[in-house]
Motif scaffolding. Structure first.
Motif, mmCIF file in Angstrom:
data_model
loop_
_atom_site.group_PDB
_atom_site.id
_atom_site.type_symbol
_atom_site.label_atom_id
_atom_site.label_comp_id
_atom_site.label_asym_id
_atom_site.label_seq_id
_atom_site.Cartn_x
_atom_site.Cartn_y
_atom_site.Cartn_z
ATOM 1 N N PHE A 242 -29.194 -13.040 -18.340
ATOM 2 C CA PHE A 242 -30.589 -13.059 -17.913
ATOM 3 C C PHE A 242 -30.786 -14.031 -16.751
ATOM 4 N N THR A 243 -31.796 -13.769 -15.951
ATOM 5 C CA THR A 243 -32.167 -14.652 -14.857
ATOM 6 C C THR A 243 -33.535 -15.265 -15.145
ATOM 7 N N HIS A 244 -33.924 -16.269 -14.387
ATOM 8 C CA HIS A 244 -35.209 -16.919 -14.621
ATOM 9 C C HIS A 244 -36.385 -15.951 -14.579
ATOM 10 N N PRO A 245 -36.439 -15.011 -13.625
ATOM 11 C CA PRO A 245 -37.548 -14.050 -13.637
ATOM 12 C C PRO A 245 -37.566 -13.141 -14.877
ATOM 13 N N GLU A 246 -36.447 -13.062 -15.580
ATOM 14 C CA GLU A 246 -36.373 -12.250 -16.803
ATOM 15 C C GLU A 246 -36.496 -13.092 -18.066
ATOM 16 N N SER A 247 -36.649 -14.401 -17.922
ATOM 17 C CA SER A 247 -36.615 -15.281 -19.099
ATOM 18 C C SER A 247 -37.768 -15.029 -20.054
ATOM 19 N N TRP A 248 -38.876 -14.470 -19.568
ATOM 20 C CA TRP A 248 -40.005 -14.188 -20.447
ATOM 21 C C TRP A 248 -39.672 -13.148 -21.515
ATOM 22 N N LEU A 249 -38.624 -12.363 -21.260
ATOM 23 C CA LEU A 249 -38.213 -11.344 -22.227
ATOM 24 C C LEU A 249 -37.423 -11.910 -23.395
ATOM 25 N N MET A 250 -36.800 -13.068 -23.217
ATOM 26 C CA MET A 250 -35.907 -13.598 -24.244
ATOM 27 C C MET A 250 -36.622 -13.907 -25.564
ATOM 28 N N PRO A 251 -37.816 -14.506 -25.563
ATOM 29 C CA PRO A 251 -38.497 -14.707 -26.853
ATOM 30 C C PRO A 251 -38.778 -13.399 -27.588
ATOM 31 N N LEU A 252 -39.020 -12.320 -26.852
ATOM 32 C CA LEU A 252 -39.240 -11.016 -27.487
ATOM 33 C C LEU A 252 -37.961 -10.549 -28.177
ATOM 34 N N PHE A 253 -36.832 -10.745 -27.507
ATOM 35 C CA PHE A 253 -35.560 -10.385 -28.134
ATOM 36 C C PHE A 253 -35.292 -11.252 -29.362
ATOM 37 N N PHE A 254 -35.553 -12.559 -29.250
ATOM 38 C CA PHE A 254 -35.338 -13.448 -30.393
ATOM 39 C C PHE A 254 -36.229 -13.042 -31.569
ATOM 40 N N ALA A 255 -37.428 -12.561 -31.287
ATOM 41 C CA ALA A 255 -38.325 -12.123 -32.359
ATOM 42 C C ALA A 255 -37.719 -10.939 -33.114
ATOM 43 N N ILE A 256 -37.134 -10.000 -32.380
ATOM 44 C CA ILE A 256 -36.489 -8.851 -33.035
ATOM 45 C C ILE A 256 -35.325 -9.327 -33.891
ATOM 46 N N LEU A 257 -34.533 -10.231 -33.353
ATOM 47 C CA LEU A 257 -33.392 -10.768 -34.101
ATOM 48 C C LEU A 257 -33.863 -11.444 -35.394
ATOM 49 N N ILE A 258 -34.929 -12.231 -35.304
ATOM 50 C CA ILE A 258 -35.439 -12.948 -36.482
ATOM 51 C C ILE A 258 -35.980 -11.973 -37.514
ATOM 52 N N ILE A 259 -36.702 -10.949 -37.073
ATOM 53 C CA ILE A 259 -37.241 -9.962 -38.010
ATOM 54 C C ILE A 259 -36.117 -9.301 -38.797
ATOM 55 N N VAL A 260 -35.083 -8.874 -38.095
ATOM 56 C CA VAL A 260 -33.981 -8.171 -38.755
ATOM 57 C C VAL A 260 -33.220 -9.101 -39.687
ATOM 58 N N PHE A 261 -32.863 -10.286 -39.217
ATOM 59 C CA PHE A 261 -32.044 -11.183 -40.042
ATOM 60 C C PHE A 261 -32.855 -11.839 -41.155
ATOM 61 N N SER A 262 -34.180 -11.873 -41.038
ATOM 62 C CA SER A 262 -34.985 -12.425 -42.130
ATOM 63 C C SER A 262 -34.912 -11.541 -43.369
ATOM 64 N N ARG A 263 -34.508 -10.278 -43.190
ATOM 65 C CA ARG A 263 -34.380 -9.361 -44.334
ATOM 66 C C ARG A 263 -33.086 -9.560 -45.107
ATOM 67 N N GLU A 264 -32.104 -10.187 -44.459
ATOM 68 C CA GLU A 264 -30.827 -10.512 -45.101
ATOM 69 C C GLU A 264 -30.230 -9.281 -45.800
ATOM 70 N N GLY A 265 -30.206 -8.159 -45.047
ATOM 71 C CA GLY A 265 -29.766 -6.912 -45.658
ATOM 72 C C GLY A 265 -28.403 -6.429 -45.237
ATOM 73 N N GLY A 266 -27.714 -7.159 -44.332
ATOM 74 C CA GLY A 266 -26.449 -6.667 -43.820
ATOM 75 C C GLY A 266 -25.305 -7.637 -44.004
#
Length: 359
Positions: A242-266
């Motif tokens: 990622f580059t600085h102009p794309e950094s605003w997208l990273m929290p959105l990706f982290f949110a998806i990661l947290i949602i999935v791993f919070s289920r502890e299903g895999g």
């Protein structure tokens, strides 16, 4: 409900931030993933919004409850912050002695980032509210400063918007989006606009929690495992590129990661919740606030006083010693500093990711 897998992720993220601050070494230079690992501070912010909404949304009902919430967060954040601040002060005094009586140091003692006004600002957790033109004293504490005031704004926002998370998120993210657009998509700020960076990621975490509670999850173990493995791969790819102009997208990706791993299903989350990895989450706050001091101390001792050459082997020794010392110091501060203002019952109770979301 405990979020054990994402709690372990928080510990891993803290270690990656440590490696980010070691990227000047020839041993680690040129690694794109490590060079951009400071973005994991936004993972902390998103996770904080996620777990704070889980643990405190129902408790904040009036100004009295806001006051109790803020006091609780202050008691959790402040002891380690002020302890590490005083350690940095002692180290700077030690550097003064070395500079005057042993060997002349390349970096000045008590430089502009370690002034009396900035020390007072650190004591009041205001050091990162655009009062100075750089991070000061214990550098990583900038995020503790902005997160504390984010807690206050979030709690007051719940009252103002009558606990309507969608309305609060829409207004807050709308204002943040305007700011981000004015800065070309960049959210990599700390001492200046770190509060906006934190608010943006925190609100994304808040909405991610609401989404995770409302969406039905009926995936199989194999499907969760595939999703988790895919997300790990995407995390390595996106952080590396990622580059600085794309950094605003990273929290959105982290949110998806947290949602999935919070289920502890895999398979990955089942590994992360193992007891042998729990200490990563427990020590993550101490890892984060302790590490720059340890890196500076070890650099002075090994490269300036002992005069190790900057070979690959010497740098590897430096990295290993630093990580070991960060861990040992963090075990001490977790047990004897972090929880010093907690009640006796809180100290004896096992800590969950909800209790420990601090950075």
């Amino acid at each position: 409900m405990r979020f054990r897998a994402v709690d372990t992720f928080r510990g891993i993220a803290a270690i990656l931030v440590i490696l980010f601050h070691l990227q000047h070494l020839n041993l680690l230079s040129g690694n794109d993933f490590i060079a951009r690992s400071d973005i994991f501070v936004d993972f902390f912010f998103v996770l904080s919004g996620f777990v704070m909404t889980h643990s405190n949304y129902g408790k904040i009902t009036n100004l009295a409850s806001v006051r109790l919430f803020v006091i609780k967060r202050f008691k959790r954040l402040y002891p380690l912050h002020v302890f590490t601040l005083l350690l940095v002060l002692l180290f700077e005094v030690f550097r003064y002695g070395v500079d005057r009586y042993v060997v002349k140091l390349a970096n000045p003692v008590f430089a502009d980032d370690k002034s009396l006004p900035s020390f007072i600002a650190n004591l009041t957790l205001t050091q990162s509210l655009n009062l100075f033109d750089r991070v000061t004293w214990n550098g990583p504490s900038w995020s503790i400063s902005v997160e504390f005031y984010t807690y206050i704004l979030w709690a007051l926002g719940l009252l103002l918007f009558r606990k309507n998370l969608l309305l609060l998120g829409s207004v807050g993210l709308g204002l943040a989006a305007w700011f981000i657009a004015q800065h070309g998509g960049n959210i990599i700020f700390n001492y200046d606009y770190g509060l906006i960076r934190c608010l943006y990621s925190f609100l994304i975490g808040m909405l991610a929690y609401r989404l995770s509670r409302r969406l039905p999850f009926t995936f199989s173990y194999g499907q969760y495992s595939a999703a988790e493995i895919l997300l790990i791969g995407l995390a390595m790819l996106t952080v590396s590129s990622f580059t600085h102009p794309e950094s605003w997208l990273m929290p959105l990706f982290f949110a998806i990661l947290i949602i999935v791993f919070s289920r502890e299903g895999g398979v990955v989350s089942n590994l992360l919740v193992k007891e042998r990895f729990e200490f990563l989450g427990k020590l993550s706050y101490s890892y984060y606030l302790n590490h720059t001091l340890v890196l500076a101390v070890m650099d002075l001792l090994l490269f300036k006083l002992v005069k190790l050459p900057h070979t690959s082997l010497a740098e590897l020794l430096y990295v290993v010693v630093c990580l070991a010392c960060v861990h040992v110091l963090s075990v001490f501060t977790y047990r004897h500093v972090e929880l010093i203002l907690q009640s006796v019952s809180s100290n004896r109770a096992p800590k969950t990711a909800v209790d420990m979301a601090v950075v």
